[in-house]
Design a protein around this motif. Structure first.
Motif, short mmCIF file in Angstrom:
data_model
loop_
_atom_site.label_atom_id
_atom_site.label_comp_id
_atom_site.label_asym_id
_atom_site.label_seq_id
_atom_site.Cartn_x
_atom_site.Cartn_y
_atom_site.Cartn_z
N ARG A 11 48.85 47.26 47.23
CA ARG A 11 48.55 45.88 46.83
C ARG A 11 49.54 44.92 47.46
O ARG A 11 49.17 43.83 47.91
CB ARG A 11 48.56 45.76 45.31
N GLU A 12 50.82 45.29 47.51
CA GLU A 12 51.82 44.42 48.13
C GLU A 12 51.58 44.26 49.62
O GLU A 12 51.81 43.19 50.18
CB GLU A 12 53.23 44.94 47.82
N GLY A 36 46.25 35.76 44.29
CA GLY A 36 45.54 36.55 43.28
C GLY A 36 44.08 36.73 43.61
O GLY A 36 43.53 37.84 43.54
N LEU A 41 43.70 40.01 41.78
CA LEU A 41 44.52 39.92 40.57
C LEU A 41 44.16 38.62 39.86
O LEU A 41 44.30 37.54 40.43
CB LEU A 41 46.01 39.93 40.91
N SER A 43 45.60 37.57 36.97
CA SER A 43 46.76 37.02 36.27
C SER A 43 47.83 36.55 37.25
O SER A 43 48.33 37.36 38.04
CB SER A 43 47.36 38.09 35.35
N SER A 46 50.90 38.67 37.28
CA SER A 46 50.85 39.91 38.07
C SER A 46 51.23 39.64 39.52
O SER A 46 51.94 40.42 40.15
CB SER A 46 49.45 40.52 38.02
N VAL A 47 50.74 38.53 40.05
CA VAL A 47 51.09 38.16 41.43
C VAL A 47 52.59 37.92 41.52
O VAL A 47 53.26 38.41 42.44
CB VAL A 47 50.31 36.91 41.89
N TYR A 49 54.93 39.12 39.70
CA TYR A 49 55.63 40.41 39.62
C TYR A 49 55.71 41.06 41.00
O TYR A 49 56.78 41.51 41.43
CB TYR A 49 54.90 41.35 38.64
N HIS A 50 54.59 41.10 41.71
CA HIS A 50 54.59 41.71 43.04
C HIS A 50 55.45 40.91 44.01
O HIS A 50 56.17 41.49 44.84
CB HIS A 50 53.16 41.86 43.56
#
Length: 75
Positions: A11-12, A36, A41, A43, A46-47, A49-50
């Motif tokens: 994902r990253e 996102g 994604l 949220s 969540s983005v 966080y990555h």
């Protein structure tokens, strides 16, 4: 906490591609919401966080800048 060494997750990698493409096409990084949408994604947290993980690995840099440029630059 997941210990993952110095590798980006799949994902990253997709987030990084999204950032690179946006900078190449528009001259600026995408917003958190745009990232996102691009990688599936819903949220913004969540983005973020990555992005935090990627910044720790030195792949990207972030500043306090808000708005159009979103303060994201390639490492």
């Amino acid at each position: 906490m997941n210990i993952r060494g110095d590798h980006l997750t799949e994902r990253e990698e997709r987030i990084l591609r999204c950032i690179r493409d946006s900078i190449a096409e528009r001259g600026e990084a995408p917003s958190v919401r745009e990232i996102g949408r691009s990688v599936g994604l819903s949220s913004p947290a969540s983005v973020v966080y990555h992005l935090d993980q990627m910044e720790q690995l030195g792949v990207i840099r972030r500043t306090e800048r808000r708005g159009a440029g979103k303060g994201i630059a390639l490492g």
